[in-house]
Design a protein around this motif. Structure first.
Motif, PDB file in Angstrom:
ATOM      1  N   PHE A  13       0.873 -25.222 -21.827  1.00 54.52           N
ATOM      2  CA  PHE A  13       1.354 -23.896 -21.440  1.00 54.52           C
ATOM      3  C   PHE A  13       1.482 -23.830 -19.920  1.00 54.52           C
ATOM      4  CE2 PHE A  13      -3.185 -23.782 -21.112  1.00 54.52           C
ATOM      5  CZ  PHE A  13      -3.459 -22.939 -20.055  1.00 54.52           C
ATOM      6  N   PHE A  14       2.172 -22.816 -19.467  1.00 47.94           N
ATOM      7  CA  PHE A  14       2.372 -22.600 -18.032  1.00 47.94           C
ATOM      8  C   PHE A  14       1.778 -21.238 -17.692  1.00 47.94           C
ATOM      9  CE2 PHE A  14       4.458 -21.433 -14.139  1.00 47.94           C
ATOM     10  CZ  PHE A  14       4.649 -22.629 -13.469  1.00 47.94           C
ATOM     11  N   TYR A  31       5.590 -14.831  -1.725  1.00 46.69           N
ATOM     12  CA  TYR A  31       5.417 -14.106  -2.973  1.00 46.69           C
ATOM     13  C   TYR A  31       5.794 -12.644  -2.832  1.00 46.69           C
ATOM     14  CZ  TYR A  31       2.764 -18.038  -4.784  1.00 46.69           C
ATOM     15  OH  TYR A  31       2.380 -19.279  -5.209  1.00 46.69           O
ATOM     16  N   GLU A  32       6.440 -12.129  -3.882  1.00 45.84           N
ATOM     17  CA  GLU A  32       6.652 -10.695  -4.043  1.00 45.84           C
ATOM     18  C   GLU A  32       6.395 -10.396  -5.508  1.00 45.84           C
ATOM     19  OE1 GLU A  32      10.423  -9.381  -2.626  1.00 45.84           O
ATOM     20  OE2 GLU A  32      10.085 -10.077  -0.564  1.00 45.84           O
ATOM     21  N   GLY A  33       5.188  -9.977  -5.820  1.00 43.82           N
ATOM     22  CA  GLY A  33       4.817  -9.749  -7.204  1.00 43.82           C
ATOM     23  C   GLY A  33       4.824 -11.037  -7.991  1.00 43.82           C
ATOM     24  N   ALA A  34       5.617 -11.066  -9.065  1.00 42.85           N
ATOM     25  CA  ALA A  34       5.705 -12.259  -9.915  1.00 42.85           C
ATOM     26  C   ALA A  34       6.808 -13.191  -9.459  1.00 42.85           C
ATOM     27  CB  ALA A  34       5.944 -11.836 -11.362  1.00 42.85           C
ATOM     28  N   GLN A  52       7.951 -15.021 -15.921  1.00 39.89           N
ATOM     29  CA  GLN A  52       8.328 -14.081 -16.974  1.00 39.89           C
ATOM     30  C   GLN A  52       7.067 -13.619 -17.698  1.00 39.89           C
ATOM     31  OE1 GLN A  52      12.143 -13.668 -17.555  1.00 39.89           O
ATOM     32  NE2 GLN A  52      11.545 -14.230 -15.477  1.00 39.89           N
ATOM     33  N   THR A  53       6.678 -12.396 -17.462  1.00 40.34           N
ATOM     34  CA  THR A  53       5.446 -11.887 -18.068  1.00 40.34           C
ATOM     35  C   THR A  53       5.672 -11.365 -19.476  1.00 40.34           C
ATOM     36  OG1 THR A  53       5.847  -9.749 -17.006  1.00 40.34           O
ATOM     37  CG2 THR A  53       4.435 -11.312 -15.847  1.00 40.34           C
ATOM     38  N   GLU A  54       6.933 -11.005 -19.797  1.00 46.26           N
ATOM     39  CA  GLU A  54       7.253 -10.506 -21.125  1.00 46.26           C
ATOM     40  C   GLU A  54       8.497 -11.215 -21.634  1.00 46.26           C
ATOM     41  OE1 GLU A  54       7.686  -6.331 -21.192  1.00 46.26           O
ATOM     42  OE2 GLU A  54       5.663  -5.915 -20.482  1.00 46.26           O
ATOM     43  N   GLU A  66      10.302 -18.645 -28.758  1.00 47.79           N
ATOM     44  CA  GLU A  66       9.505 -19.554 -27.948  1.00 47.79           C
ATOM     45  C   GLU A  66       9.715 -19.197 -26.483  1.00 47.79           C
ATOM     46  OE1 GLU A  66       8.501 -24.311 -27.761  1.00 47.79           O
ATOM     47  OE2 GLU A  66      10.317 -23.602 -28.761  1.00 47.79           O
ATOM     48  N   PRO A  67       8.665 -18.868 -25.781  1.00 49.95           N
ATOM     49  CA  PRO A  67       8.847 -18.333 -24.423  1.00 49.95           C
ATOM     50  C   PRO A  67       9.228 -19.391 -23.404  1.00 49.95           C
ATOM     51  CG  PRO A  67       6.501 -18.555 -24.918  1.00 49.95           C
ATOM     52  CD  PRO A  67       7.242 -18.892 -26.178  1.00 49.95           C
TER      53      PRO A  67
END
Length: 294
Positions: A13-14, A31-34, A52-54, A66-67
């Motif tokens: 996983f990542f 960095y700017e957030g994610a 990608q959080t979602e 599959e994410p």
């Protein structure tokens, strides 16, 4: 309009920790957030990796998706050299984590193994499509700047290696980057040569010379200004006091400007043309521009 590429690990996983640990140790990222934004101040190239959080579900599909936990975004309607700087970064990222990709672009690499050549061709295809889509409307051409692709790529190569040249030159010589400017209504390349100081400089359309110590005297007073001189007019004095390097650049070999350099700089006429700096990402490839409006 932009090029979007998605990544997932072949195995395992990542995580967010992987994301921050990797990009936190690479130059030119912040960095700017994610998001991990790449921005090179010398070249003007930029792009972004995003965690990608979602994962959005597909319509009418009950199967789990599959994410692909990381996405890459590169803008279109940019000079063609952008992808030359992007590709090594993407290739290094993929190799470091053994990633697979999903590339939905026309002429892209599809789903599966990463292919650097397909990244180049896919972005170039989309970039030219972006030129055509936007510039076919005459209203969108106002203020658009362009130069030949070879000239743009030469400037990018110099700017990309500028910090290394500066390191080799040491503190005694200044290595200016190549700038893009609108000078009297024409798009040109320029490099700064302040007060005739020792520099390592490569061919440009104009040398931009801020005059402070060597400001011309008018009415018994020095008046600081900035003037421009064509490369070919400055070349004889540059070669007289410099060494031409293998890449064609010239290294000036003095610590303080000799008397004839002082005289040359002071003799240049005051600049009376309109001058405006141009952002590197807005100076487009002339060949693609001309195809797009044909």
């Amino acid at each position: 309009m932009s090029y979007d590429l998605y990544f997932k690990p072949r195995n395992g996983f990542f995580s967010e920790e992987h994301f921050h640990a990797y990009f936190g140790n690479r130059p030119n990222y912040k960095y700017e957030g994610a998001q991990a934004w790449y921005g090179n101040e010398d070249t003007g190239v930029y792009f972004v990796f995003e965690l990608q959080t979602e994962q959005a579900p597909e319509e009418n599909d009950d199967e789990p998706i599959e994410p692909f936990p990381v996405a890459l975004n590169i803008n279109y309607l940019r000079p063609s050299y952008f992808i030359f700087e992007v590709e090594p970064e993407v290739t290094a990222f993929v190799k470091n984590f053994d990633l697979l990709v999903s590339d939905p672009q026309v002429e892209g690499m599809g789903d599966g193994e990463y292919n650097a050549e397909k990244l180049l061709s896919g972005w170039n295809y989309g970039n030219e499509f972006g030129y055509t889509s936007i510039l076919k409307d005459e209203n969108n051409r106002s203020g658009v700047s362009h130069l030949p692709a070879a000239q743009l790529q030469s400037a990018w190569k110099w700017n990309w290696s500028r910090s290394e040249v500066q390191t080799r030159a040491g503190e005694s010589k200044f290595v200016p980057r190549i700038m893009f400017m609108n000078l009297g209504g024409s798009t040109v390349t320029a490099a700064v040569w302040p007060d005739g100081i020792p520099v390592v400089v490569t061919r440009v359309d104009y040398l931009c010379i801020p005059r402070k110590e060597l400001a011309p005297t008018r009415f018994f007073r020095k008046k600081e200004d900035t003037t421009f001189v064509e490369w070919d007019k400055a070349l004889p004095i540059l070669l007289k006091h410099g060494t031409q390097n293998e890449d064609g650049s010239i290294s000036l070999n003095y610590m303080t400007p000799p008397s004839d350099v002082v005289k040359f700089v002071q003799s240049l006429p005051a600049e009376n043309r309109a001058v405006a700096g141009l952002s590197a990402d807005k100076v487009l490839d002339r060949e693609i521009y001309e195809r797009s409006i044909a």
